[in-house]
Motif scaffolding. Structure first.
Motif, PDB file in Angstrom:
ATOM      1  N   GLN A 224      -5.134  -1.491  -6.799  1.00 32.12           N
ATOM      2  CA  GLN A 224      -4.539  -0.446  -5.952  1.00 32.12           C
ATOM      3  C   GLN A 224      -3.889  -1.074  -4.720  1.00 32.12           C
ATOM      4  OE1 GLN A 224      -7.802  -0.529  -6.883  1.00 32.12           O
ATOM      5  NE2 GLN A 224      -8.670   1.538  -7.048  1.00 32.12           N
ATOM      6  N   LEU A 225      -4.628  -2.001  -4.134  1.00 25.69           N
ATOM      7  CA  LEU A 225      -4.129  -2.646  -2.921  1.00 25.69           C
ATOM      8  C   LEU A 225      -2.870  -3.460  -3.228  1.00 25.69           C
ATOM      9  CD1 LEU A 225      -5.222  -2.460  -0.173  1.00 25.69           C
ATOM     10  CD2 LEU A 225      -6.566  -4.510  -0.526  1.00 25.69           C
ATOM     11  N   THR A 226      -2.887  -4.103  -4.384  1.00 22.89           N
ATOM     12  CA  THR A 226      -1.746  -4.949  -4.753  1.00 22.89           C
ATOM     13  C   THR A 226      -0.490  -4.097  -4.914  1.00 22.89           C
ATOM     14  OG1 THR A 226      -3.312  -6.359  -5.883  1.00 22.89           O
ATOM     15  CG2 THR A 226      -1.002  -6.749  -6.353  1.00 22.89           C
ATOM     16  N   LEU A 227      -0.641  -2.931  -5.520  1.00 27.39           N
ATOM     17  CA  LEU A 227       0.525  -2.054  -5.681  1.00 27.39           C
ATOM     18  C   LEU A 227       1.076  -1.664  -4.314  1.00 27.39           C
ATOM     19  CD1 LEU A 227      -0.263   0.384  -8.638  1.00 27.39           C
ATOM     20  CD2 LEU A 227       1.316  -1.551  -8.545  1.00 27.39           C
ATOM     21  N   LEU A 228       0.160  -1.390  -3.394  1.00 26.84           N
ATOM     22  CA  LEU A 228       0.571  -0.984  -2.049  1.00 26.84           C
ATOM     23  C   LEU A 228       1.351  -2.106  -1.362  1.00 26.84           C
ATOM     24  CD1 LEU A 228       0.073   1.131   0.343  1.00 26.84           C
ATOM     25  CD2 LEU A 228      -1.633  -0.533   1.082  1.00 26.84           C
ATOM     26  N   ILE A 229       0.801  -3.305  -1.466  1.00 27.10           N
ATOM     27  CA  ILE A 229       1.426  -4.452  -0.811  1.00 27.10           C
ATOM     28  C   ILE A 229       2.817  -4.705  -1.378  1.00 27.10           C
ATOM     29  CG2 ILE A 229       1.235  -6.966  -0.496  1.00 27.10           C
ATOM     30  CD1 ILE A 229      -0.670  -5.298   1.217  1.00 27.10           C
ATOM     31  N   PHE A 230       2.941  -4.436  -2.673  1.00 27.44           N
ATOM     32  CA  PHE A 230       4.224  -4.659  -3.319  1.00 27.44           C
ATOM     33  C   PHE A 230       5.357  -3.865  -2.689  1.00 27.44           C
ATOM     34  CE2 PHE A 230       3.468  -7.459  -6.731  1.00 27.44           C
ATOM     35  CZ  PHE A 230       4.758  -7.818  -7.122  1.00 27.44           C
ATOM     36  N   CYS A 231       4.990  -2.687  -2.169  1.00 29.90           N
ATOM     37  CA  CYS A 231       6.017  -1.846  -1.543  1.00 29.90           C
ATOM     38  C   CYS A 231       6.615  -2.552  -0.320  1.00 29.90           C
ATOM     39  CB  CYS A 231       5.428  -0.511  -1.127  1.00 29.90           C
ATOM     40  SG  CYS A 231       4.794   0.378  -2.530  1.00 29.90           S
ATOM     41  N   GLY A 232       5.798  -3.429   0.319  1.00 29.83           N
ATOM     42  CA  GLY A 232       6.301  -4.126   1.505  1.00 29.83           C
ATOM     43  C   GLY A 232       7.171  -5.322   1.164  1.00 29.83           C
ATOM     44  N   PHE A 233       7.219  -5.662  -0.109  1.00 35.17           N
ATOM     45  CA  PHE A 233       7.913  -6.860  -0.534  1.00 35.17           C
ATOM     46  C   PHE A 233       9.399  -6.915  -0.162  1.00 35.17           C
ATOM     47  CE2 PHE A 233       8.609 -10.147  -3.822  1.00 35.17           C
ATOM     48  CZ  PHE A 233       7.610 -11.003  -3.397  1.00 35.17           C
ATOM     49  N   PRO A 234      10.154  -5.832  -0.440  1.00 38.26           N
ATOM     50  CA  PRO A 234      11.587  -5.869  -0.112  1.00 38.26           C
ATOM     51  C   PRO A 234      11.838  -6.133   1.370  1.00 38.26           C
ATOM     52  CG  PRO A 234      11.072  -3.956  -1.433  1.00 38.26           C
ATOM     53  CD  PRO A 234       9.771  -4.573  -1.077  1.00 38.26           C
ATOM     54  N   LEU A 235      10.902  -5.717   2.221  1.00 36.62           N
ATOM     55  CA  LEU A 235      11.068  -5.942   3.660  1.00 36.62           C
ATOM     56  C   LEU A 235      11.142  -7.432   3.980  1.00 36.62           C
ATOM     57  CD1 LEU A 235       8.545  -3.376   5.167  1.00 36.62           C
ATOM     58  CD2 LEU A 235      11.044  -3.265   5.135  1.00 36.62           C
TER      59      LEU A 235
END
Ligand SMILES: Nc1ncnc2c1ncn2[C@@H]1O[C@H](COP(=O)(O)OP(=O)(O)OP(=O)(O)O)[C@@H](O)[C@H]1O
Ligand SMILES: [Mg+2]
Length: 639
Positions: A224-235
């Protein structure tokens, strides 16, 4: 990118080193991940309260935020069947291990514990940490060392190839390109390319491995946490991409500027005498300052982008880690050990991304440098040996120019020129300045190629023999002789294995021996760059000695006696006279007395032959020659 790879994989030993590098990089990554895992082991001293007293769910301990008294009492009974009133840490740990820890990190730690008994024996944990540190240190050294070695070797090979290629390029190429730029490529670009190669290995081998494996651990720890962190990736990726594009553009401008910079310097050194005599230091200074300032501006700009990428990525990284911590602890109810391990993994994950921008900047610089270097290396020499070219034998019969037409750019310089030099003859080329005399003799060793007509030696078109054998057959004394920073003897033998006796003999014949003997160390005296410590006449005599020692069957002299005094000139004339009959001479001389005994004088004007014959014949039949003769011999008498 393809160019960088081509540069790296030219040599098989490079490939082997690259394989070691890849293995080293992977081991290093694994060691770093084990280090993170050790953090978990160190912090996890035993199960916590909520873990131990959690109700069972599907055969496993559930993850809970609260524990009911009844569940706790029932669990206590399970843990203390004999009603001793105490439970040990070990018993608690064994229980959780037996029933499965609710989180993955806990399970992994328990698993490792069952093998190494970390909890029971602290010495085991210390040993484990030391081994991990050693593995990390050794693998780090190996991959860095092998990468550096590949980089050094690639840069050495590139410089070598570049120079070998330059040597094969025709004169035309050197006239169209500036020397500053060409030298800058050999000195600077090869190094930049090698650096880029190291960066490519990091960005395209190590980083993907780190990212993929760390991501896998992250996912296993908490999806779950990994999916969340992924959203920050493009930044993070967005700014890196934009910066990389900018840096590539600046890198190109910077390299171009460096070429200009070198050219200004080379011009200054070559023309130092003129600059000083005309007191034009300010002129040179102005040009230098312009280039220097521009370079500094570009470097400044490049530094701005270079240095901004890390802080941007760092800020984004910290934001992501903070989010992970808070979300993991408070929303997903992860225990502290798991969150710690997760955050440490995130740091591992961000490290290559942070470096990506910097390494990518190096790569972009390398790509720009490789493009410039290969721009030269991809030029196929226009003058090449034809397939099956034969070896030219020493001259037996004659050298023939047959209806030769030649132009440098658009304007015809030679217009249908024909003449013959028979074996042993001395043929002089005479004519006003700019008539095309030097051009004619440069066509003979194929420094340039005529557009029309044919030049042949003993009936072989010079295009059908190897350039090497052709040039071996010709000894050439150019209008501006060039001397190297080496000893006098080396300058005469010029890389060929002549004996000292042969060298001295040639120097005597060129009347160079007399001044060489007076030099502090005779033939072993060191000449300054381009023979600067010799007079013009001495330089010319050395160049003539260099040609004579070669013992070629054709001797070409282009104004070789112009800087000599009358005495030396008459001696050279005698030396040439001695050679008459044994070798074929083609001589261009400003002083007409040098060539008055020539078997044939060809009078050239504006690229065309006006007349040919002996001196006496031409004095009779060729008015321009007669005028020139009278004027020049008159001048020489005045000398
Ligand atoms: N690399 C070059 N590119 C373009 N034009 C050139 C080049 N070298 C020489 N030329 C031109 O070719 C013509 C003939 O030059 P060349 O050097 O053969 O004359 P020359 O007879 O040897 O003169 P000089 O007696 O002054 O040495 C000149 O008009 C010159 O401007
Ligand atoms: Mg000339």
């Amino acid at each position: 990118m393809k160019l960088l790879l081509t540069a790296a994989l030219q040599n098989r030993t490079h490939l082997l080193l690259l394989i070691y590098t890849v293995i080293g990089m992977c081991l290093f990554t694994l060691a770093s991940q084990l280090e993170v895992f050790s953090i978990g082991v160190m912090t996890k001293k035993g199960p916590d309260f909520f873990e131990l007293f959690a109700p069972m769910e599907g055969g496993q301990l559930a993850k809970v935020e609260q524990v009911e008294a009844s569940t706790a009492q029932a669990r206590w009974k399970e843990l203390d069947p004999q009603n001793k009133g105490v439970i040990t840490k070990q018993e608690a740990a064994d229980f959780v291990r037996a029933h499965g820890s609710p989180d993955r990190v806990g399970q992994a730690i328990q698993y490792a514990d069952s093998w190494f008994n970390f909890n029971g024996n602290i010495a085991n944990l210390a040993l484990f940490l030391i081994c991990v540190a050693l593995l990390k240190a050794v693998s780090q050294f190996i991959h860095r060392y092998t990468t550096r070695t590949v980089a050094i070797r690639v840069s050495r090979d590139l410089r070598q190839q570049y120079f070998e290629h330059l040597q094969a390029l025709p004169m035309e190429f050197f006239q169209k390109h500036d020397i500053g730029g060409l030298s800058a490529r050999a000195v600077g670009d090869a190094g930049v390319i090698a650096q880029a190669l190291t960066s490519s290995l990091i960005n395209f081998v190590q980083s993907p491995f780190v990212i993929a494996t760390t991501l896998l651990w992250c996912f296993l720890t908490s999806w779950q946490l990994t999916l969340l962190i992924f959203c920050g990736f493009p930044l993070i990726i967005g700014p890196i991409y934009l910066i990389a594009r900018k840096v590539k553009k600046i890198a190109k401008q910077l390299q171009k500027n460096q070429e200009g910079f070198s050219s200004v310097l080379i011009d200054f050194f070559a023309g130092i005498q003129t600059v000083k005599v005309f007191a034009m230091e300010d002129f040179s200074l102005k040009k230098y300052r312009e280039q220097n300032t521009r370079m500094a501006d570009l470097e400044q700009k490049s530094a701005r982008y270079d240095l901004s990428s890390r802080p941007i990525v760092h800020t984004m990284g910290v934001l992501c880690v903070a989010t992970a911590m808070l979300y993991g602890l408070h929303v997903l109810q992860m225990n502290v050990t798991s969150v710690l391990v997760y955050c440490a993994l995130l740091y591992l994950f961000y490290e290559p991304i942070k470096k990506f921008a910097e390494e990518n900047n190096n790569i972009q610089r390398g790509v720009a440098a490789a493009e410039r270097m290969y721009e030269v290396m991809d030029i196929t020499p226009q003058i090449q040996d034809v397939e099956g070219a034969s070896e030219l034998k020493p001259l037996q019969d004659s050298v023939v120019f047959d209806d030769v037409w030649f132009k440098y750019d658009d304007q015809w310089i030679l217009k249908g020129l024909s003449f013959t030099a028979k074996k042993g003859q001395t043929v002089a080329l005479v004519g006003p300045t700019g008539a095309g005399k030097s051009t004619i003799v440069q066509l003979l060793p194929r420094l340039y190629e005529p557009q029309k007509g044919e030049i042949s030696i003993d009936g072989h078109n010079i295009n059908t023999v190897t350039q090497r054998s052709l040039r071996d057959a010709i000894a050439f004394v150019p209008q501006k002789p060039f001397l190297f920073m080496d000893t006098v003897a080396e300058n005469i033998s010029f890389g060929r294995p002549f004996t000292r006796k042969q060298v001295i003999d040639a120097a005597r014949r060129a009347y160079a021996d007399e001044f060489i003997q007076e030099l502090p160390e005779g033939y072993d005296s060191f000449l300054a760059e381009a023979g600067k410590n010799l007079s013009g006449g001495q330089q010319q005599r050395l160049a003539i000695a260099r040609a004579l020692v070669k013992d070629a069957s054709i001797l070409v002299l282009d104004e070789a006696t112009s800087s000599l005094d009358n005495v030396s000139e008459s001696r050279i004339k005698r030396a040439l006279h001695d050679l008459h009959g044994s070798i074929t001479q083609i001589i261009i001389a400003h002083r007409l007395t040098t060539i008055e005994d020539a078997d044939k004088i060809v009078f050239i004007d504006n690229g065309k032959k006006i007349a040919e014959g002996t001196k006496d014949e031409l004095l009779e039949s060729c008015l321009p020659f007669k005028l020139m003769w009278e004027m020049r011999t008159h001048d020489e008498e005045l000398d």
